[in-house]
Design an enzyme around this catalytic site. Structure first.
Site, PDB file in Angstrom:
ATOM      1  N   GLY A  47      -5.746   7.716  -2.242  1.00 49.94           N
ATOM      2  CA  GLY A  47      -4.525   8.139  -2.929  1.00 49.94           C
ATOM      3  C   GLY A  47      -4.040   9.517  -2.525  1.00 49.94           C
ATOM      4  O   GLY A  47      -3.421  10.225  -3.291  1.00 49.94           O
ATOM      5  N   HIS A  52       6.817  -7.380  -2.514  1.00 56.24           N
ATOM      6  CA  HIS A  52       6.715  -6.682  -1.228  1.00 56.24           C
ATOM      7  C   HIS A  52       7.745  -7.238  -0.245  1.00 56.24           C
ATOM      8  O   HIS A  52       7.722  -6.899   0.939  1.00 56.24           O
ATOM      9  CB  HIS A  52       5.318  -6.852  -0.619  1.00 56.24           C
ATOM     10  CG  HIS A  52       4.233  -6.108  -1.343  1.00 56.24           C
ATOM     11  ND1 HIS A  52       4.388  -4.818  -1.794  1.00 56.24           N
ATOM     12  CD2 HIS A  52       2.959  -6.477  -1.681  1.00 56.24           C
ATOM     13  CE1 HIS A  52       3.259  -4.421  -2.383  1.00 56.24           C
ATOM     14  NE2 HIS A  52       2.392  -5.408  -2.329  1.00 56.24           N
ATOM     15  N   PHE A  83      -4.764   9.325 -10.109  1.00 60.62           N
ATOM     16  CA  PHE A  83      -5.450   8.381  -9.224  1.00 60.62           C
ATOM     17  C   PHE A  83      -6.887   8.098  -9.656  1.00 60.62           C
ATOM     18  O   PHE A  83      -7.305   6.949  -9.754  1.00 60.62           O
ATOM     19  CB  PHE A  83      -5.424   8.912  -7.784  1.00 60.62           C
ATOM     20  CG  PHE A  83      -5.985   7.932  -6.799  1.00 60.62           C
ATOM     21  CD1 PHE A  83      -5.204   6.912  -6.283  1.00 60.62           C
ATOM     22  CD2 PHE A  83      -7.315   8.008  -6.394  1.00 60.62           C
ATOM     23  CE1 PHE A  83      -5.724   5.993  -5.384  1.00 60.62           C
ATOM     24  CE2 PHE A  83      -7.842   7.103  -5.500  1.00 60.62           C
ATOM     25  CZ  PHE A  83      -7.043   6.090  -4.994  1.00 60.62           C
ATOM     26  N   ASP A  84      -7.646   9.153  -9.936  1.00 66.92           N
ATOM     27  CA  ASP A  84      -9.064   8.959 -10.270  1.00 66.92           C
ATOM     28  C   ASP A  84      -9.252   8.206 -11.582  1.00 66.92           C
ATOM     29  O   ASP A  84     -10.225   7.471 -11.750  1.00 66.92           O
ATOM     30  CB  ASP A  84      -9.791  10.304 -10.319  1.00 66.92           C
ATOM     31  CG  ASP A  84      -9.933  10.914  -8.927  1.00 66.92           C
ATOM     32  OD1 ASP A  84      -9.863  10.137  -7.954  1.00 66.92           O
ATOM     33  OD2 ASP A  84     -10.083  12.139  -8.808  1.00 66.92           O
ATOM     34  N   VAL A  85      -8.299   8.378 -12.510  1.00 71.77           N
ATOM     35  CA  VAL A  85      -8.361   7.648 -13.782  1.00 71.77           C
ATOM     36  C   VAL A  85      -8.110   6.164 -13.526  1.00 71.77           C
ATOM     37  O   VAL A  85      -8.833   5.291 -14.011  1.00 71.77           O
ATOM     38  CB  VAL A  85      -7.308   8.205 -14.782  1.00 71.77           C
ATOM     39  CG1 VAL A  85      -7.325   7.402 -16.078  1.00 71.77           C
ATOM     40  CG2 VAL A  85      -7.564   9.677 -15.069  1.00 71.77           C
ATOM     41  N   LYS A 122       0.813  -1.229   0.000  1.00 67.46           N
ATOM     42  CA  LYS A 122       0.000   0.000   0.000  1.00 67.46           C
ATOM     43  C   LYS A 122       0.845   1.277   0.000  1.00 67.46           C
ATOM     44  O   LYS A 122       0.498   2.278   0.622  1.00 67.46           O
ATOM     45  CB  LYS A 122      -0.987   0.025   1.181  1.00 67.46           C
ATOM     46  CG  LYS A 122      -1.902  -1.191   1.247  1.00 67.46           C
ATOM     47  CD  LYS A 122      -2.597  -1.496  -0.067  1.00 67.46           C
ATOM     48  CE  LYS A 122      -3.623  -0.443  -0.447  1.00 67.46           C
ATOM     49  NZ  LYS A 122      -4.211  -0.719  -1.801  1.00 67.46           N
ATOM     50  N   ALA A 123       1.947   1.232  -0.738  1.00 61.54           N
ATOM     51  CA  ALA A 123       2.819   2.408  -0.804  1.00 61.54           C
ATOM     52  C   ALA A 123       2.942   2.965  -2.216  1.00 61.54           C
ATOM     53  O   ALA A 123       3.768   3.829  -2.466  1.00 61.54           O
ATOM     54  CB  ALA A 123       4.203   2.060  -0.254  1.00 61.54           C
ATOM     55  N   THR A 136       1.093  -0.321  -7.425  1.00 59.72           N
ATOM     56  CA  THR A 136       0.316  -0.398  -8.669  1.00 59.72           C
ATOM     57  C   THR A 136       0.530   0.859  -9.508  1.00 59.72           C
ATOM     58  O   THR A 136       0.612   0.790 -10.736  1.00 59.72           O
ATOM     59  CB  THR A 136      -1.182  -0.591  -8.345  1.00 59.72           C
ATOM     60  OG1 THR A 136      -1.315  -1.722  -7.483  1.00 59.72           O
ATOM     61  CG2 THR A 136      -1.997  -0.826  -9.606  1.00 59.72           C
TER      62      THR A 136
END
EC number: 2.8.2.-
Length: 301
Positions: free
Chosen positions: A265, A115, A237-239, A53-54, A57
């Protein structure tokens, strides 16, 4: 290529934490260990390493677009990111093994995600002098994001409530071990291994275009400014949150009714979760754990 059908992928129950070579793990990341440990890296491989979660992706998608966005545009709409950028240590029933996915990747270079803390990374990556892109995120936001991820991901141990999770985070009882050891381990490795680019999530949020340019420079890519700008827009982020190929909505182990894989994000969301007492306790623990390192983080921008 069709989107893989993982509807048969079922988990009986959430996994328990196990101690694996001194690191908290679950069997989903250790059951294939012989193959992970002996994985044969190549000199042109790019290892994307992060604590969960850093921004894994995010960077995976940027790299995929930089290398293959023009020559194989169909990849972007036909294959989820986790098929294009294999998760090396992943070993879930009903999903291809991470090592097998990596071994059969048709692309060159091969972007591969992990990870694993630095001491567990297969030694062939160092021997082959592969490039490593490490992304670090400030501990407070990372903890919040990891909490929501554990709530919605049935492949992770039960997180409990926020306070329970936070205590575990401070103690390092999370999958892939303590955040502190993870970020410090790669920071230290960077001093002796020149092929590591150490990036910060906060820098990426602040100026994505600048960080894409840094990536290009590290990778020796002469991507045009126009192309970099196009990629920067495509990885906002939103895309990505709306993009089925990057938002993990095709994986049945994740319950989006609880929380989306890509949630906010943002930098500074920790303020909406930490109480004053939790924040004071966290700062005290942080000071102790990070007293011997030179790596510095921003908790707001």
């Amino acid at each position: 290529m069709e989107i893989p059908d993982f509807s048969s992928m079922k988990l009986d129950s959430r996994p328990e934490l196990i101690d694996f070579e001194g690191v908290s793990m679950t069997r989903y990341f250790t059951d294939n260990w012989e193959k992970v440990k002996n994985f044969q890296a190549r000199p042109d491989d790019i290892l994307i390493a992060t604590y969960p979660k850093a921004g894994t992706t995010w960077v995976s998608y940027i790299l995929d677009l930089l290398y293959f966005g023009n020559e194989s545009p169909e990849r972007q709409t036909s294959q989820p990111i986790y098929m294009r950028v294999p998760f090396l240590e992943m070993c879930f029933q009903g999903l291809p093994l991470g090592t097998e996915l990596a071994d059969t990747l048709p692309t060159s270079p091969r972007p591969i995600k992990t990870h694993l803390p630095v001491q567990l990374v297969p030694k062939s990556f160092w021997e082959q002098n592969s490039k490593v892109v490490y992304v670090a995120r400030n501990a407070k936001d990372n903890a919040v994001s990891y909490f929501h991820f554990d709530r919605m991901n049935m492949g992770q141990p039960e997180p409990g409530d926020w306070n329970t999770f936070l205590q575990k985070f401070m103690d390092g009882r999370n999958v892939f071990g303590p955040w502190y050891d993870h970020v410090n381990g790669y920071w230290k490795k960077k001093q002796t291994y020149s092929n590591i680019l150490y990036m910060f999530y906060e820098d990426m949020v602040e100026d994505t275009g600048r960080e894409v340019a840094r990536l290009c420079s590290f990778l020796g890519l002469s991507t045009s400014a126009t192309e970099r700008e196009r990629i920067t827009k495509g990885v906002q982020f939103d895309v990505m949150k709306q993009n089925k190929m990057t938002n993990y909505s095709t994986l049945p182990v994740m319950d989006f009714k609880i929380s989306p894989f890509m949630r906010k994000g943002k930098v500074g969301d920790w303020r909406n979760h930490f109480t004053v007492a939790q924040n004071e306790q966290f700062d005290e623990v942080y000071k102790q754990k990070m007293k011997n390192t030179t790596v510095k983080f921003r908790t707001e921008i």
